[in-house]
Design a protein around this motif. Structure first.
Motif, PDB file in Angstrom:
ATOM      1  N   SER A 263     -22.639 -47.203  -6.949  1.00 63.24           N
ATOM      2  CA  SER A 263     -22.455 -46.904  -8.372  1.00 63.24           C
ATOM      3  C   SER A 263     -21.447 -45.785  -8.588  1.00 63.24           C
ATOM      4  O   SER A 263     -20.865 -45.673  -9.668  1.00 63.24           O
ATOM      5  CB  SER A 263     -23.800 -46.526  -9.005  1.00 63.24           C
TER       6      SER A 263
ATOM      7  N   TYR B  55     -22.100 -52.934  -6.189  1.00 65.42           N
ATOM      8  CA  TYR B  55     -21.305 -53.634  -7.200  1.00 65.42           C
ATOM      9  C   TYR B  55     -20.000 -54.105  -6.565  1.00 65.42           C
ATOM     10  O   TYR B  55     -19.578 -53.595  -5.521  1.00 65.42           O
ATOM     11  CB  TYR B  55     -20.996 -52.706  -8.381  1.00 65.42           C
TER      12      TYR B  55
ATOM     13  N   GLN C 232     -38.857 -55.400  -7.432  1.00 65.75           N
ATOM     14  CA  GLN C 232     -38.077 -56.633  -7.483  1.00 65.75           C
ATOM     15  C   GLN C 232     -37.168 -56.615  -8.712  1.00 65.75           C
ATOM     16  O   GLN C 232     -37.627 -56.408  -9.832  1.00 65.75           O
ATOM     17  CB  GLN C 232     -39.009 -57.854  -7.533  1.00 65.75           C
ATOM     18  N   THR C 233     -35.875 -56.816  -8.499  1.00 62.91           N
ATOM     19  CA  THR C 233     -34.909 -56.826  -9.597  1.00 62.91           C
ATOM     20  C   THR C 233     -34.303 -58.209  -9.818  1.00 62.91           C
ATOM     21  O   THR C 233     -33.857 -58.507 -10.927  1.00 62.91           O
ATOM     22  CB  THR C 233     -33.776 -55.826  -9.328  1.00 62.91           C
ATOM     23  N   GLY C 234     -34.261 -59.043  -8.773  1.00 65.13           N
ATOM     24  CA  GLY C 234     -33.648 -60.354  -8.876  1.00 65.13           C
ATOM     25  C   GLY C 234     -32.135 -60.305  -8.934  1.00 65.13           C
ATOM     26  O   GLY C 234     -31.483 -61.349  -9.050  1.00 65.13           O
ATOM     27  N   ARG C 235     -31.547 -59.135  -8.835  1.00 71.10           N
ATOM     28  CA  ARG C 235     -30.088 -58.988  -8.885  1.00 71.10           C
ATOM     29  C   ARG C 235     -29.521 -59.253  -7.499  1.00 71.10           C
ATOM     30  O   ARG C 235     -29.949 -58.632  -6.521  1.00 71.10           O
ATOM     31  CB  ARG C 235     -29.729 -57.586  -9.370  1.00 71.10           C
ATOM     32  N   PRO C 236     -28.516 -60.115  -7.349  1.00 70.59           N
ATOM     33  CA  PRO C 236     -28.016 -60.485  -6.019  1.00 70.59           C
ATOM     34  C   PRO C 236     -27.441 -59.319  -5.213  1.00 70.59           C
ATOM     35  O   PRO C 236     -27.521 -59.325  -3.983  1.00 70.59           O
ATOM     36  CB  PRO C 236     -26.924 -61.520  -6.319  1.00 70.59           C
TER      37      PRO C 236
ATOM     38  N   ALA D  27     -28.159 -50.280  -4.667  1.00 67.94           N
ATOM     39  CA  ALA D  27     -27.629 -50.927  -5.871  1.00 67.94           C
ATOM     40  C   ALA D  27     -26.107 -50.944  -5.767  1.00 67.94           C
ATOM     41  O   ALA D  27     -25.447 -49.947  -6.069  1.00 67.94           O
ATOM     42  CB  ALA D  27     -28.081 -50.179  -7.127  1.00 67.94           C
TER      43      ALA D  27
ATOM     44  N   ASN E 215     -19.182 -65.959  -4.628  1.00 69.52           N
ATOM     45  CA  ASN E 215     -20.155 -65.359  -5.545  1.00 69.52           C
ATOM     46  C   ASN E 215     -21.605 -65.570  -5.129  1.00 69.52           C
ATOM     47  O   ASN E 215     -22.505 -64.960  -5.707  1.00 69.52           O
ATOM     48  CB  ASN E 215     -19.959 -65.930  -6.953  1.00 69.52           C
TER      49      ASN E 215
ATOM     50  N   ASP F 144     -28.445 -56.181  -5.209  1.00 71.22           N
ATOM     51  CA  ASP F 144     -29.416 -55.121  -4.944  1.00 71.22           C
ATOM     52  C   ASP F 144     -30.031 -55.347  -3.573  1.00 71.22           C
ATOM     53  O   ASP F 144     -30.508 -56.443  -3.266  1.00 71.22           O
ATOM     54  CB  ASP F 144     -30.518 -55.107  -6.011  1.00 71.22           C
TER      55      ASP F 144
ATOM     56  N   ASN G  86     -33.279 -58.532  -0.092  1.00 68.33           N
ATOM     57  CA  ASN G  86     -32.311 -58.766  -1.161  1.00 68.33           C
ATOM     58  C   ASN G  86     -33.031 -58.950  -2.499  1.00 68.33           C
ATOM     59  O   ASN G  86     -34.178 -59.388  -2.558  1.00 68.33           O
ATOM     60  CB  ASN G  86     -31.466 -60.000  -0.828  1.00 68.33           C
ATOM     61  N   GLY G  87     -32.337 -58.571  -3.590  1.00 70.01           N
ATOM     62  CA  GLY G  87     -32.928 -58.723  -4.909  1.00 70.01           C
ATOM     63  C   GLY G  87     -34.007 -57.712  -5.198  1.00 70.01           C
ATOM     64  O   GLY G  87     -34.865 -57.934  -6.065  1.00 70.01           O
TER      65      GLY G  87
END
Length: 298
Positions: free
Chosen positions: A160, A146, A111-115, A144, A180, A117, A252-253
């Protein structure tokens, strides 16, 4: 007496020549095997180096015997009672790496919590991306992603490495600036929202690899279809579109971690190094014995 001595000397020289030949063969066999063991150590090292790479799939080496020769140095009689094999000695030429196989088992999720990911939660499913350098669609498990500028008022979703992420129609995922917020469904559908509640919807391009071993590594944790099998792409993979999208597993995340087991890799590395040392020792002993034979000749 002189003739008998010459005859005996000639027989002795033949024995020496035969001994040198056998020792040389031992060195060749050990050298062949050492070359292949080096390939296995390189594979293990690559796995260990990518133990923390998201979506990485480990590789395993398989060995096979090289051709062998059979020497019939025993009389064809029934003196060897109970022997199940034919008379003679089989002498091989060492071993070789017959296959370096990629293991496509599911890795653990982090789990990263990044939207931006995204983790695929089912094995053999891959995101579709586009490599502009090769002008072809490629595939990755590393979710991952961006945003990068794609126009005056737009941004594109990329990896990446900067490769565009594709939707199910093989078009880059491009959204307007200001969207966003996002929501993701398990079937790979992504909803982007702006501050006023307006939305843009995309379906991630995701494929299922039917024949993973037919895929080729393209570097950067990316896979591609080899040029020689490009015409059989429909047999190698299946685009998950329409009703097949229900088979997609997406979270997600989170990111899928490497499926490398460090403990297992270190154990394999130790065993391989010991086998390598054994073969090196065989060459050293064969060299010493050849030195002894050369000394006897003098």
């Amino acid at each position: 007496m002189t003739g008998a001595w010459i005859k005996q000397s000639t027989k002795s020289e033949k024995c020496k020549e035969s001994g040198v030949h056998r020792l040389s063969r031992i060195a060749y066999i050990a050298a062949n095997t050492m070359n292949e063991l080096q390939k296995q150590m390189d594979t293990i090292s690559h796995n260990i180096a990518n133990a923390q790479t998201a979506g990485y799939k480990k590789q395993k080496t398989s060995f096979n015997d090289l051709l062998y020769q059979q020497y019939h140095n025993q009389p064809r009689t029934e003196t060897a009672a109970g022997r199940l094999t034919s008379p003679g000695v089989r002498i091989g030429s060492g071993a070789y790496v017959s296959q370096i196989q990629t293991v496509f088992t599911q890795g653990p999720l982090k789990q990263t919590g990044r939207p931006l990911d995204f983790a695929l939660t089912r094995p053999k499913q891959f995101f579709k991306i586009f490599n502009p350098e090769r002008n072809e669609i490629q595939y990755t498990r590393n979710g991952a992603f961006y945003f990068t500028p794609a126009g005056e008022n737009e941004v594109a979703l990329v990896t990446s490495e900067g490769y565009p992420v594709l939707d199910e129609n093989n078009n880059p995922v491009v959204v307007e600036r200001g969207y966003n917020q996002l929501t993701v469904r398990d079937n790979g559908t992504v909803f982007f929202f702006d501050g006023d509640g307006n939305e843009q919807v995309f379906n991630f391009g995701i494929v299922y690899i039917n024949n993973p071993q037919a895929m080729e590594r393209a570097g950067e944790n990316i896979f591609r279809i080899p040029d020689e099998t490009a015409g059989d792409a429909g047999l190698i993979l299946t685009d998950l579109t329409g009703g097949d999208r229900a088979e997609i597993g997406l979270q997600n995340g989170a990111l899928e971690q490497s499926n490398v087991d460090i403990g297992e890799e270190l154990t394999d590395l130790i065993q391989t190094q010991r086998a390598y040392q054994f073969q090196a020792r065989a060459i050293s002993i064969a060299d010493q014995m050849q030195g002894l034979i050369n000394g006897i000749r003098r």
